[in-house]
Structure formats: C-alpha cells, structure tokens
Design a protein around this motif. Structure first.
Motif, short mmCIF file in Angstrom:
data_model
loop_
_atom_site.label_atom_id
_atom_site.label_comp_id
_atom_site.label_asym_id
_atom_site.label_seq_id
_atom_site.Cartn_x
_atom_site.Cartn_y
_atom_site.Cartn_z
N SER A 660 0.83 -1.20 0.00
CA SER A 660 0.00 0.00 0.00
C SER A 660 0.87 1.25 0.00
N GLN A 701 -7.59 0.15 -0.02
CA GLN A 701 -7.84 -1.08 0.71
C GLN A 701 -9.13 -0.99 1.53
N ASP A 781 -5.90 -1.38 -4.72
CA ASP A 781 -5.33 -1.99 -3.52
C ASP A 781 -6.36 -2.93 -2.91
MG MG Z 1 -2.02 -2.74 2.13
#
Ligand code: MG
Ligand code: ATP
Length: 865
Positions: A660, A701, A781
C-alpha cells in the motif's frame, strides 16, 4: 434550586417592602414589571431557539468537513477539494444567516430590556402625583419604586432556573426509566445455569438462551467486524446568564450570553503557539469588507454605553426631586424626567439593536471566511500532517468549529461589549467627577476592591467550573466508549470492570464539586460584602461632605449611583479579558494553520499543461522511505520498480511489507526520503499535483464513501457525469444489479462513511467511482477483497476489460488475478526481491520468494487460488 429560591425570595421581600412603604405606588407600578419580563423572555427564548438551530446547522457543515478530513486520501486522489469546499461553503451559508438572525434577536432582547426605563418614567409620573397630591413621603416612594423594579428583575432571574429545574426533572425521569429497564437479554439474570470454565460440548441440546448469558460469553470469543474507534463528543449547551449584580439600579446591563461550545479544547492549544500579537490586526483586516458595519455598530455601542450613566444620573435626580419643597417644581421637573426616561428607553432599544445586529453580521461573515480558508488550507496539507496524533480528524474539526467560533464571539460579542464598556465607564467617570470630585475620588480609590472581588469571584467560578468539567470529561469519555463498544464489552463480559473504572473517574469530579461550592460561596460573600462596604463608605463620606456643605444631596445620589454602576461595568469588562485572551489564543492558532506551508504543495504551477493526457509510465528509483510518524521503521531501502505505460504490475508480499505504501508514493501522499518517483520520466514533485491526480484513480484497501446518495458517491471524481456514464460504470463494477434492487436505486443514501452498505457493496461503488474517472493510471489496492468469490470473479472480469490500455498497479490475494498481470513484483525487506511473470518467478524454484509466498507452508500463505 437554591438560585431559584434566592431569586423568588428577593422578589417576595421586594414586594413586601414596597407595599409597606407605599402600597399605592407598588400596586400601580407592579404591572409594569411585566413590561420588561415578557419581552425579555420572549426574545430570550427566540434567541436560544436560533442558537440551537445554529448549532444544528453548523453540524451539517462540520459533518462535511469531518468526512473530508477523515477521508483525506480519497479527497486528494479524486481531486475533490473544490467540490468539498463548495459544499462546505453552501452549508455554512445557512449558519451565517442564522447567526445574523441570532444577533438580531439578541439586539431585540437587550433593547426590549430598556422597558425598565419606561417603568422609571411611569414611576416618576405616579410618584410625583403621590408626593404632591396624596402627601406620601418622597423617600418611601423612591425605595418602593426601586423595590418593584428589583422584584421584576429577580423574577426574570428566577425563570431560567425554573426551566433548568423542569429540564432536570425530565432528565431524571429518563434516567430512572433507563435504570429500571430490564433488558430482554439480561446479562445479570441469575436464573440461568452457571457455567464452569469448561464450555459445554457443542451438541448439548439445551436452548442457548437458557444459559446464564454472562457465563456463556466468557467462553465464546467475539471479534467485532470493524475496528473499534473511540471518539468523544463534547456536548454543548449555551447558557443564558441573567445574573445581574447591577440589579441595584435596575440595569439590564449584565445580561451576557455565553456560547462557547467547548472552551477547554482551546485552552489546550493555547500554550503551544508563540505569541505574535499582530494576529488581531490581521483579523481586523480580514473583516475589512464590513468596515461600514463596524462603524455603525461601534457608534451604536457608544450609545449603549451612555445609556447606563444617563439613567443613573436621572434616577439620582428623581430622588432629590421628591424632596423639593415646591410642589409645582416637583411636577414640572418630574414630567421632564419622565420624558427623559422614555428617551433613554428609545435610545437603548435602537442602539442595542444596531449594535448587536451589525456586530453579528461582522462576526458571522468573518467566521465563515475563516472556516472556509481554514478548510481550504487543510486540504493542501501533506498526508503525514494528518497522520500526526494532534491532528486527528476529530481534533482538527473541533478546532474548525470552536476556534472559528471563538473568533466570532471575539468580534461579534466581546468587541462590541468592550467598546460599550470602555466608553460607558469613561463617560460615567466624567459625569461623576463633574458632580462631585471629592466623593468621586474617594469612591474611585476604593473601587478596585469592589471590582477586584467581583472579578475574582467570576474568575474563580469559571476556573472551578472548567476544572470540574475537565474532571468529568474522563468519565463521560469512558461512558461513551462503553456505549459505542457495548457489543465488545458484552461479548467479553467486562461490564463490571467498566463500571469500576467509571466509578473511579467520578471520584475526582465529586471532590472538585464540593470544593467548588465552598469557594463559590466564599466568593459570593466577599463580593457582596465589599459591595455593601463600598456603599457604606460612600454614605458615610457623602454625609460628612453634606454636613460641611461641600455637596448637595442631589449630587450625592447622582454621583453615587453613577459610580456604583461603573464599578460593575469595569468588573464586567474585566471578566471579559479572560475570554479575550482565549479568543486571541484561538486567533493565533487559526493563523498558525493559515500560515503553514504544506510540505507537498498540490498547487505547484509546473505541469499545468498535462491537462489533456499522460502516458502512464511509472518508475520508482532507489526509493528510501519511512513514515514521518515512525522515522525509525524503514519501509523501503533502495526500492526500484519500473512499470511501462499500459502495463499491469501486481504487487505481492507479506502483510506489512509495503504494498500500500508504494501506491501511496505513486499518488504522492508522501515523498520518499531518498530516491525518486517519476511518471512519464518526470519526477512527481514537479507536477501540479491536482492535475496529475486527475489522471490517476485509486481504489484503496478500505473503501471510503461519503454521506450522500450512491449516485453522488459514484460521481465523486467527475461531478458533471451523465446518468448513462454512471450506469455504465456501475454495470462494469458489477454494482448496477444490487443498486437497482434497492428501493431508492441510485438515490439510496449511503449513510455516514457508507455505513448503511455492506463491505462488498461499498467496494463495488468505489470501483465504479474509479471506472467513471477513466484514468490513465489505475491503482487497485485489494479492490475486490471484500467480495464473495462469485462476485469477485465477475468484477475481476470487468476490471480486466477496464485495465486494457491503462497502467495498472494492483495488489491482490487471488493467484488467478496475479497470474494475469504482465509482471509480478515481490516486495520483501524494503526492496523488490523478484520481478517477472508468474512462470518466470515459479521457475526460480523453492528458494524463490514468490514461490514460498504463494505455494507452500501448509495453507499459511496469504494468497488463495
Ligand atoms: Mg495494504
Ligand atoms: N500512515 C502510516 N504511518 C506509519 N506507519 C505506517 C502507516 N501506514 C502503514 N505503516 C506501516 O508501514 C508498513 C507497510 O504498510 P503497508 O500498508 O504498505 O503494508 P501492505 O504491504 O499494504 O500490507 P497489507 O497486505 O496488510 O495491506 C507497515 O509496517 C505499517 O505498519
């Protein structure tokens, strides 16, 4: 209750005394007390209503800001700064209007309090009749009159306490209801089977609910699906404070309105800033467009300031008139005086209205301006600023709400009161000195004691109240955490422990309150004592002067009343200095934000011409990086990664390896400590960030949605999107079906942060949002992690179509997804350990990082087929 009783008893004794002294005057003047009670109450209520509405309406604007700040990454990546600001601004418009209304209502209230002077006019009229025609004594008439007015004011003082008492009763009823409620699932129920520490075997046939619930929960662990977040909300109640020490001559002066949603938070910030005094001037400059209002408001404040000394002067005159031997003179003089009183009433009304209205307009406009600038500035700050502990979204939003509000009260209330007080007291001194310099000098000499004791008392009360509040805060925070996380607490059966902790926190406030009452009693005593002593001294010394023939009784009364009044004005102005210093701390802290330069400036001028298109080649070269909040933990140590335009790279690696983070660096949420991130061969530092970000779409995410409809959320990055485009995007994201299945379709509300949707639904909306943006660079992500495998493969299919012709950086846990990428980069120990296609990496054999990540270790792998 005691305050209310005290006020009621004052009223009662005032009535008794005035009826004894002159029942005729008392009877005649009594209805007039309604004159100032009723409008005072009506307008006071009006003002409180407006204030409540104002708080509510700021809640809307504050909510917009809070969401933007707490999802600042999403705002940045969708370049939604302006959109947010516009929304914020239009929400503030409502607050502004209400604020101005509130100023108007306050002006009406303060102005209508001037009906006291009409009361005086009437009394002068009736009193004269009683003295000249009926032969009553001037002294009795005057004292009876004062008592009637004081009685009226005490009723006015008692009423807010009465509302307080009713509110408390209602609250108590609700609390008792809560205490008496027996929950349908009672964790305290002793009837159920008590479990030993061995969980009963699974096929135990008895019904679940017959277990003693608490015992059962101890055996079952329960992890809340979403991370627990603690937040405390500071409840705010504006207080109307009619506690008037100036009652003695019937002045409504000290009706001050305090509306500080939360002072303490500013206290905490107060010491952090160094003290550049010029900030006040800057503030005034920011208020420059309203200079006309300032002028009118200040003139009006001068008028309001003059009202009290003139009134005191006239009241003094009235006493002496009653004692004139010549009846005709009494009549003619008191008639003039009646008119003067009426004039004072009119002056008070107009000047109060003009003063409060104009200053309110000024203050409100300034506040809006400051809030807008504040938020605008915030939305240029680098992400790492928001990562800092002091700058959590809650803290920043509190500052946005309270500090701007302090500034408003600084301009809107305090400044106008200060002008009024300074001018009023200067005027009063001049009048008193002119009347009798001897008496005035003596009284002025001891005035500091009176002022000091009054000031000390109000300061004491304030600081004590602040301490008590602070002490209480811990308890309420704990309680609110307990309520928010009641599932977790119940699941872990820790009710008893929480209760113990809560009890512990209440000890401090209790002791504090007891001390508080002692001290406030002492303060009340000393201020009243010094008051009375002050009068005694004035009478004694005035009497001596009278005997020596150095003062007339008329001047004695006038000078005395004028100076008594000034003492209160000064004390009042003095007690404001604290607010002023708080206000200037707020101003400084606001300017500290406005002056801060963002370390990652999104408005860099270079590269504005990339408006049309970029190619999408990404390169990270020898990147060293650690998060600024954790400088010791190096995430990357010389990472190199090259992604050609139009290709797809999959990032794989253990959780916490930095996947990330790479995406964050490409978005330039952070700058690397060493090395460079470049797009199309140009360091991202050189681009105009907002322009660059229009070409990048990020599905992060944890997808963040905003309060509003699904349609608004999908169109977040492209405001003027057509309906057909929105539909197409959501079809691609496999979201159209579930959206149309909802009752309101695309107009369904997502709730704050999208809480009314499931994780998978949120993710698909976030995907649609990214698709709609039609970016050159797509950053995904774990964009499909919350979906079940059927939906996931559907969405995956769509994404694959979408990925064609774009540069894509994907983080995924599905081997099938990863395998399809052009290249796979394995992140390990701060570097790209391996890079290549699936087959290439697999062929590296058992020793390869990719191999060991994906294949083996008996299902320990984070990757799934
Ligand atoms: Mg991540
Ligand atoms: N804002 C932040 N401030 C400080 N440290 C951070 C921050 N964000 C992430 N980290 C730390 O940086 C490291 C890398 O985090 P990152 O989110 O890039 O991992 P990841 O590879 O995406 O992991 P996952 O697969 O679990 O998503 C972690 O050790 C994490 O604790």
């Amino acid at each position: 209750i005691p305050d209310c009783l005290a006020f009621v008893s004052t009223f009662f004794f005032c009535l008794v005394v005035s009826f004894i002294l002159s029942w005729k005057l008392a009877l005649a003047a009594l209805p007039f007390t309604l004159f100032f009670i009723v409008p005072g109450l009506v307008f006071g209520k009006l003002m409180m209503d407006v204030i409540m509405k104002m708080i509510e309406s700021y809640g809307v604007a504050g909510g917009i800001a809070e969401q933007a700040i707490s999802s600042i990454r999403t705002v940045y990546s969708y370049v939604a700064e302006n959109q947010t600001l516009e929304k914020f601004s239009s929400a503030l418009e409502k607050t502004l209007e209400l604020g101005i209304k509130q100023g108007f209502a306050k002006g009406l209230m303060m102005g209508s309090m001037g009906s006291i002077y009409i009361g005086w006019a009437f009394q002068a009229f009736v009193g004269t009749y009683l003295v000249t025609e009926i032969g009553e004594k001037g002294g009795s008439i005057f004292v009876a009159g004062i008592n009637i007015i004081m009685g009226g004011l005490s009723i006015l003082g008692a009423l807010p306490n009465l509302t307080g008492i009713t509110e408390a009763t209602v609250a108590a009823t609700r609390i008792f209801e809560m205490v008496d409620r027996v929950p349908t699932i009672d964790t305290e129920d002793k009837k159920g089977k008590a479990l030993s520490y061995q969980m009963a075997s699974k096929n135990e046939s008895s019904d679940e609910s017959s277990y003693q619930t608490e015992g059962r929960r101890r055996h079952k662990m329960h992890v809340a699906p979403s991370p627990i977040s603690y937040r405390s909300s500071a409840a705010s109640t504006p207080a109307l404070n009619p506690f008037s020490p100036a009652l003695s001559i019937g002045t409504p002066y000290s009706y001050t309105i305090q509306y500080d949603p939360d002072d303490e938070s500013v206290d905490e910030n107060m010491d952090q800033m160094a003290a550049p005094a010029p900030s006040q001037w800057r503030l005034l400059k920011m208020n420059a467009p309203e200079w006309g209002r300032a002028l009118v408001g200040s003139m009006a404040a001068l008028g309001s300031g003059a009202v009290q000394p003139i009134n005191a002067y006239c009241v003094g005159l009235l006493i002496s008139i009653y004692f004139r031997p010549d009846k005709a003179e009494i009549k003619s003089k008191s008639r003039t005086l009646s008119f003067v009183f009426l004039g004072i009433g009119a002056l008070n009304f107009t000047s109060s209205l003009l003063q409060h209205y104009n200053f309110a307009v000024m203050g409100e406009k300034l506040t809006k301006r400051i809030r807008e600038k504040f938020l605008q500035k915030l939305m240029t700050f680098e992400i790492s600023w928001f990562d800092q502990e002091d700058n959590t979204s809650a803290a920043v939003c509190t500052r946005l709400a309270t500090e701007a509000n302090m500034v408003r009260s600084l301009v809107g209330d305090r400044m106008s009161l200060l002008v009024q007080a300074i001018f009023g007291s200067l005027f009063a001194y001049a009048v008193a000195l002119k009347l009798s310099w001897r008496l005035s000098i003596v009284m002025i000499a001891v005035q500091p004691i009176v002022v000091g004791s009054f000031y000390a008392r109000s300061m004491l009360m304030k600081s004590m109240a602040g301490k008590a509040q602070k002490a209480q805060k811990e308890g309420s925070q704990l309680a609110s955490e307990a309520v928010v996380n009641h599932r977790t607490i119940t699941a872990f059966s820790s009710q008893k422990r929480m209760l113990g902790l809560f009890k512990e926190t209440l000890k401090g406030p209790k002791e504090e309150s007891v001390r508080h009452s002692w001290l406030s009693g002492l303060g009340l005593f000393s201020s009243q004592f010094s008051n009375t002593a002050f009068s005694a001294l004035a009478y004694w010394y005035g009497g001596r002067l009278l005997i020596k023939g150095l003062i007339t009784s008329e001047h004695l009364f006038q000078a005395f009343l004028v100076l008594v009044f000034t003492a209160y004005v000064i004390a009042e102005a003095g007690s404001m200095t604290n607010d002023l210093s708080k206000g200037s701390a707020a101003v400084r802290s606001v300017f500290a934000i406005l002056d801060r330069r963002s370390e990652i400036d999104p408005e860099n001028q270079w590269g504005l011409e990339i408006k049309k298109a970029i190619k999408g080649k990404i390169e990270l070269r020898n990147v060293f990086f650690a998060y600024p909040t954790r400088p010791d933990q190096m995430i990357f140590k010389g990472l190199n990664l090259r992604i050609d335009a139009g290709r797809t790279v999959a990032l794989v690696g253990q959780s916490g390896s930095g996947k990330s983070t790479i995406i964050g660096l490409i978005e330039r949420f952070y700058d690397p400590m060493k090395g460079s991130v470049s797009i199309d061969g140009q360091d991202v530092k050189n681009y105009n960030l907002r322009m660059l970000r229009t070409h990048i779409a990020l599905v992060s995410q944890e997808p963040t949605l905003f309060a509003g409809t699904i349609r608004e959320n999908i169109a977040y990055g492209k405001e003027n999107a057509k309906e057909s485009e929105i539909r197409k995007a959501s079809k691609l994201a496999n979201a159209h079906e579930f959206i149309s299945g909802m009752k309101d379709g695309y107009d369904t509300n997502c709730g704050e942060r999208g809480v009314q949707l499931s994780g998978g639904q949120k993710q698909r909306i976030a995907l649609a949002r990214a698709i709609l943006k039609n970016p050159t660079i797509l950053l995904l992500d774990e964009a499909t992690s919350a979906l079940d495998s059927v939906s996931e493969s559907l969405v995956q299919e769509a994404l694959e179509k979408m990925m064609v012709g774009r540069t894509c950086v994907i983080v995924a846990h599905r081997l099938s997804t990863i395998q399809k990428a052009d290249t796979i980069a394995v992140i390990k120990n701060g570097k790209v350990a391996e890079q290549g296609s699936h087959n290439e990496l697999i062929s590296l054999g058992r020793g390869g990082a990719y191999h060991s990540l994906t294949k083996l270790q008996g299902g320990n792998s984070p990757y799934r087929r």
